[in-house]
Design a protein around this motif. Structure first.
Motif, PDB file in Angstrom:
ATOM      1  N   CYS A  69      33.818  66.829  29.686  1.00  0.00           N
ATOM      2  CA  CYS A  69      33.253  67.090  31.003  1.00  0.00           C
ATOM      3  C   CYS A  69      32.039  66.197  31.203  1.00  0.00           C
ATOM      4  CB  CYS A  69      32.845  68.559  31.118  1.00  0.00           C
ATOM      5  SG  CYS A  69      32.219  69.003  32.748  1.00  0.00           S
ATOM      6  N   ASP A  70      31.823  65.734  32.444  1.00  0.00           N
ATOM      7  CA  ASP A  70      30.663  64.891  32.703  1.00  0.00           C
ATOM      8  C   ASP A  70      29.488  65.691  33.267  1.00  0.00           C
ATOM      9  OD1 ASP A  70      31.671  65.428  35.183  1.00  0.00           O
ATOM     10  OD2 ASP A  70      32.065  63.351  35.745  1.00  0.00           O
ATOM     11  N   ILE A  71      29.584  67.019  33.179  1.00  0.00           N
ATOM     12  CA  ILE A  71      28.475  67.919  33.494  1.00  0.00           C
ATOM     13  C   ILE A  71      27.998  68.516  32.173  1.00  0.00           C
ATOM     14  CG2 ILE A  71      27.784  70.023  34.721  1.00  0.00           C
ATOM     15  CD1 ILE A  71      28.462  67.658  36.527  1.00  0.00           C
ATOM     16  N   PRO A  72      26.692  68.622  31.923  1.00  0.00           N
ATOM     17  CA  PRO A  72      26.211  69.211  30.666  1.00  0.00           C
ATOM     18  C   PRO A  72      26.876  70.546  30.366  1.00  0.00           C
ATOM     19  CG  PRO A  72      24.377  68.268  31.870  1.00  0.00           C
ATOM     20  CD  PRO A  72      25.572  68.160  32.774  1.00  0.00           C
ATOM     21  N   ALA A  73      27.254  70.732  29.116  1.00  0.00           N
ATOM     22  CA  ALA A  73      28.031  71.911  28.714  1.00  0.00           C
ATOM     23  C   ALA A  73      27.341  73.214  29.087  1.00  0.00           C
ATOM     24  CB  ALA A  73      28.287  71.864  27.208  1.00  0.00           C
ATOM     25  N   HIS A  74      26.032  73.258  28.926  1.00  0.00           N
ATOM     26  CA  HIS A  74      25.312  74.509  29.189  1.00  0.00           C
ATOM     27  C   HIS A  74      25.274  74.853  30.671  1.00  0.00           C
ATOM     28  CE1 HIS A  74      23.912  73.283  25.176  1.00  0.00           C
ATOM     29  NE2 HIS A  74      23.843  74.581  24.951  1.00  0.00           N
ATOM     30  N   LEU A 307      19.273  69.635  37.105  1.00  0.00           N
ATOM     31  CA  LEU A 307      20.457  69.174  37.831  1.00  0.00           C
ATOM     32  C   LEU A 307      20.343  69.462  39.325  1.00  0.00           C
ATOM     33  CD1 LEU A 307      23.611  69.995  35.670  1.00  0.00           C
ATOM     34  CD2 LEU A 307      22.654  67.773  36.222  1.00  0.00           C
ATOM     35  N   ASN A 308      19.759  70.603  39.645  1.00  0.00           N
ATOM     36  CA  ASN A 308      19.612  70.980  41.044  1.00  0.00           C
ATOM     37  C   ASN A 308      18.472  70.238  41.736  1.00  0.00           C
ATOM     38  OD1 ASN A 308      21.746  72.830  41.358  1.00  0.00           O
ATOM     39  ND2 ASN A 308      20.570  74.438  40.351  1.00  0.00           N
ATOM     40  N   SER A 309      17.789  69.388  40.988  1.00  0.00           N
ATOM     41  CA  SER A 309      16.675  68.630  41.563  1.00  0.00           C
ATOM     42  C   SER A 309      17.056  67.199  41.915  1.00  0.00           C
ATOM     43  CB  SER A 309      15.497  68.602  40.574  1.00  0.00           C
ATOM     44  OG  SER A 309      15.028  69.905  40.299  1.00  0.00           O
ATOM     45  N   ILE A 310      18.257  66.765  41.529  1.00  0.00           N
ATOM     46  CA  ILE A 310      18.609  65.355  41.710  1.00  0.00           C
ATOM     47  C   ILE A 310      19.507  65.116  42.911  1.00  0.00           C
ATOM     48  CG2 ILE A 310      18.314  64.858  39.261  1.00  0.00           C
ATOM     49  CD1 ILE A 310      21.343  64.887  38.951  1.00  0.00           C
ATOM     50  N   HIS A 311      19.646  66.120  43.764  1.00  0.00           N
ATOM     51  CA  HIS A 311      20.455  65.928  44.962  1.00  0.00           C
ATOM     52  C   HIS A 311      19.912  64.790  45.830  1.00  0.00           C
ATOM     53  CE1 HIS A 311      22.897  66.778  48.471  1.00  0.00           C
ATOM     54  NE2 HIS A 311      21.811  66.867  49.203  1.00  0.00           N
ATOM     55  N   GLN A 448      40.463  79.939  49.837  1.00  0.00           N
ATOM     56  CA  GLN A 448      40.637  78.996  48.741  1.00  0.00           C
ATOM     57  C   GLN A 448      39.305  78.785  48.031  1.00  0.00           C
ATOM     58  OE1 GLN A 448      41.864  75.152  50.161  1.00  0.00           O
ATOM     59  NE2 GLN A 448      40.199  74.973  51.646  1.00  0.00           N
ATOM     60  N   SER A 449      39.399  78.415  46.788  1.00  0.00           N
ATOM     61  CA  SER A 449      38.195  78.175  46.006  1.00  0.00           C
ATOM     62  C   SER A 449      37.563  76.853  46.390  1.00  0.00           C
ATOM     63  CB  SER A 449      38.540  78.157  44.513  1.00  0.00           C
ATOM     64  OG  SER A 449      37.433  77.720  43.747  1.00  0.00           O
ATOM     65  N   MET A 450      36.253  76.873  46.486  1.00  0.00           N
ATOM     66  CA  MET A 450      35.521  75.630  46.700  1.00  0.00           C
ATOM     67  C   MET A 450      35.181  75.075  45.325  1.00  0.00           C
ATOM     68  SD  MET A 450      32.002  75.018  48.811  1.00  0.00           S
ATOM     69  CE  MET A 450      31.105  76.089  47.692  1.00  0.00           C
ATOM     70  N   GLY A 451      35.984  74.152  44.825  1.00  0.00           N
ATOM     71  CA  GLY A 451      35.863  73.703  43.454  1.00  0.00           C
ATOM     72  C   GLY A 451      35.084  72.433  43.246  1.00  0.00           C
ATOM     73  N   SER A 452      34.454  71.887  44.264  1.00  0.00           N
ATOM     74  CA  SER A 452      33.714  70.644  44.071  1.00  0.00           C
ATOM     75  C   SER A 452      32.244  70.936  43.830  1.00  0.00           C
ATOM     76  CB  SER A 452      33.849  69.734  45.292  1.00  0.00           C
ATOM     77  OG  SER A 452      33.275  70.367  46.416  1.00  0.00           O
ATOM     78  N   GLY A 453      31.559  69.964  43.267  1.00  0.00           N
ATOM     79  CA  GLY A 453      30.139  70.140  43.016  1.00  0.00           C
ATOM     80  C   GLY A 453      29.825  70.050  41.547  1.00  0.00           C
ATOM     81  N   SER A 454      28.561  70.197  41.202  1.00  0.00           N
ATOM     82  CA  SER A 454      28.121  69.989  39.840  1.00  0.00           C
ATOM     83  C   SER A 454      28.137  71.248  38.995  1.00  0.00           C
ATOM     84  CB  SER A 454      26.697  69.408  39.846  1.00  0.00           C
ATOM     85  OG  SER A 454      26.673  68.159  40.484  1.00  0.00           O
ATOM     86  N   LEU A 455      28.005  72.393  39.638  1.00  0.00           N
ATOM     87  CA  LEU A 455      27.879  73.620  38.868  1.00  0.00           C
ATOM     88  C   LEU A 455      28.965  74.617  39.243  1.00  0.00           C
ATOM     89  CD1 LEU A 455      24.014  74.140  39.085  1.00  0.00           C
ATOM     90  CD2 LEU A 455      25.318  72.905  37.373  1.00  0.00           C
ATOM     91  N   LEU A 456      29.368  75.423  38.276  1.00  0.00           N
ATOM     92  CA  LEU A 456      30.407  76.410  38.521  1.00  0.00           C
ATOM     93  C   LEU A 456      29.926  77.540  39.415  1.00  0.00           C
ATOM     94  CD1 LEU A 456      32.052  76.624  34.986  1.00  0.00           C
ATOM     95  CD2 LEU A 456      32.903  75.459  37.012  1.00  0.00           C
TER      96      LEU A 456
END
Length: 589
Positions: A69-74, A307-311, A448-456
């Motif tokens: 995954c290209d998002i940090p595991a945590h 991560l939420n600061s780099i938008h 439907q699920s909104m599956g895009s973005g950086s965080l689950l």
């Protein structure tokens, strides 16, 4: 009103009517949906249909070497199910798959999941307010390979994802190749020593000459995984892409991941300095720290906050965007210093973030190895013995791997038909027109699920939205709820306005724009991750139209017989509200 139709419901006001929910897909979206619908919706019948032979969605389907995954595991885990022993900063595919299986185990979802059951059609019935579904499954008792059966749902929730349908590249002679042709998304296909898991076949590749077509995230992960294991590797690259170094931020510094670099552009990311290192694997010392609940909680919170600061990096002309571009360019030039001709071709002229940014641990370093050829001339055709480029050169190959992406057109391979016979495919032509990315006019009781973005968290909140809608249908005895066309129009206008000021609208080929260089951004929320969380927090029920159940006309039909379940149940707690008191804080004087 007929004589048999009561003016009001004969049940208690809080007696939940039976409601059936069908979920399509058992990836992150489907698993979260299963958990939350069972938790929050009383008297629910739940079924989860999954086309594949296991849970995990894209993490079950994809098994190519180097998958991560290209998002940090945590940050790539559920808010309510934490894992503290990830092996690396960017989780490997097998770990994510195992994590999802552990979630299914913990919440006992297996009885509700039907594997190898594929949705092949869905039609909304205006008469009943239900979705009539055609499900295809393997037929083990007949010569026919598959059999179909019918099911129905009061609420249909689809979590199929936008990266679930891979496609072959349109290259002349592709399937005339005499060696092995593979797609990164279908790694375990074919026969012989190329059909098993990577760990079992790696030794047989030492004498192979392998060609990889593409420069997306799959190719960027495949190259460093294959390069040390094969005789020669040829990567065919048409486009350009930004490769970010492993800037792990202040959270990495806490773990002692390498020394701090003081010459990085401070405007590249929030914070004063960034940490850079060549590997993303956690040490035993790192993992020991994560066992401390207080430390782990702070680490994860700080990481997600970063991560939420780099938008702002996505905004045209922003200092963070400009700083990131300068920093990534300098880093790529440094890492490709022995192969400057590669840097000249690979470094983009479009902004950072125009196409998905990939960390690519080890990718640039692999390109500098002696057994790698970086080929930028366009492919003319594939011959029985290899690949010919437009300049007439032919590379003889044993294996060709197509890392050429997915069908992101949102045109599903089966029909979903809503009210009045409207086809979902028509609503998604020339681009998907939705309401908040989760509903479409003409398709009642479907989300439907909104599956895009950086965080689950985005998927979690889209599931929560669908759950709230289902509770409204159940509580108010509604036959259907359907988003208004004018609400879809307004949201579409908002999207058009928003993306004009972002780097996503710049010229670069990206799956954000359905694989096109220019045009409508179709795969992203128009705003930050936190913006999406807030937008879904309080549903605007006024944006929907409603039909009553059983033809009742009085809007207070749901008020029932004037009692509650507690009053009708012997021994029930009839002062339950005292356990739900919201005590206001007392001001300090």
């Amino acid at each position: 009103m007929s004589e048999t139709t009561s003016l009001f419901a004969e049940s208690a006001i809080d007696a939940p009517r039976p409601i059936k929910v069908v979920v399509i897909g058992a990836g992150f979206s489907g698993i979260i949906a299963g958990i939350r619908f069972l938790q929050r919706v009383p008297n629910v019948q739940l079924v989860i249909y999954e086309a594949l032979a296991g849970v995990g969605g894209t993490w079950f389907a994809n098994k190519y070497p180097g998958l991560a995954c290209d998002i940090p595991a945590h940050c790539y885990q559920l808010t309510f199910h934490e894992k503290t022993d990830w092996s690396s900063f960017y989780a490997r595919g097998s770990e994510i798959r195992a994590y999802l299986e552990s979630v299914v185990d913990k919440y006992n979802l297996w009885p509700f999941i039907q594997l190898e059951h594929r949705l092949s059609g869905a039609i909304y019935s205006e008469a009943t307010g239900k979705w009539n579904l055609t499900i295809q499954r393997p037929n083990k008792d007949s010569e026919s390979k598959f059999e179909e059966f019918q099911d129905s749902a009061d609420v249909l929730f689809t979590g199929m994802g936008s990266l679930s349908r891979w496609k072959w590249p349109d290259i002349k002679g592709l399937h005339s190749f005499g060696g092995k042709v593979m797609h990164s998304a279908q790694w375990e296909t074919g026969e012989g020593d190329l059909s098993g898991p990577w760990e079992d076949t790696v030794k047989s590749w030492k004498d192979k000459k392998v060609g990889i077509i593409g420069v997306g995230s799959s190719a960027i992960q495949l190259v460093p995984a294959l390069q040390p294991k094969v005789k020669e590797l040829c990567q065919y690259v048409r486009g350009k892409t930004w490769i970010s170094s492993l800037f792990l931020g202040d959270e990495a510094e806490k773990l002692g991941m390498g020394k701090m670099e003081s010459n990085c552009n401070e405007m590249a990311f929030p914070g004063n300095q960034r940490t850079k290192r060549s590997t993303d694997e956690f040490t035993d010392k790192d993992k020991a720290l994560f066992k401390d609940p207080a430390y782990y909680k702070e680490f994860r919170r700080d990481l997600e906050s970063t991560l939420n600061s780099i938008h702002v990096v996505t905004m045209k002309g922003h200092p963070v965007q400009e700083g990131s571009r300068a920093m990534f360019k300098a880093d790529m030039l440094q890492r490709l210093r022995t192969r400057p001709e590669i840097a000249e071709h690979l470094i983009p002229d479009f902004p950072v973030g125009c196409r998905r940014l990939t960390p690519g641990p080890g990718y640039l370093e692999s390109l500098c190895q002696d057994n790698v050829k970086f080929i930028t001339t366009e492919i003319k055709q594939i011959l029985p013995n290899g690949i010919e480029t437009l300049d007439g050169k032919v590379e003889e190959l044993d294996v060709i791997v197509c890392a050429t992406g997915y069908d992101t057109s949102y045109q599903l391979p089966f029909p979903i038909i809503g009210r009045g016979g409207v086809q979902l495919s028509d609503k998604y032509t020339p681009h998907a027109r939705t309401y908040l990315s989760i509903a479409v006019d003409g398709f009642p009781n479907w989300f439907q699920s909104m599956g895009s973005g950086s965080l689950l968290i985005l998927i979690e909140r889209s599931v929560e939205y669908a759950v709230q809608a289902t509770l409204k249908l159940q509580r108010e005895h509604l036959k259907s709820m359907e988003v208004k066309p004018e609400a879809v129009d307004d949201w579409d206008e908002f999207i058009e306005h928003y993306f004009k000021k972002t780097v996503f609208s710049e010229t670069c080929r990206s799956w954000y724009k359905a694989g096109k260089s220019e045009g409508r951004v179709v795969a992203l929320w128009p705003g930050s991750c936190l913006h999406a969380v807030r937008a879904l927090e309080h549903p605007r029920w006024e944006d929907y139209t409603y039909e009553p159940l059983d033809g009742h006309k009085n809007r207070f039909f749901w008020a029932g017989n004037g009692t509650t379940v507690a009053e009708e149940t012997p021994g029930a707690d009839r002062a339950w509200y005292l356990s739900e008191v919201d005590f206001p804080p007392v001001p300090l004087h």
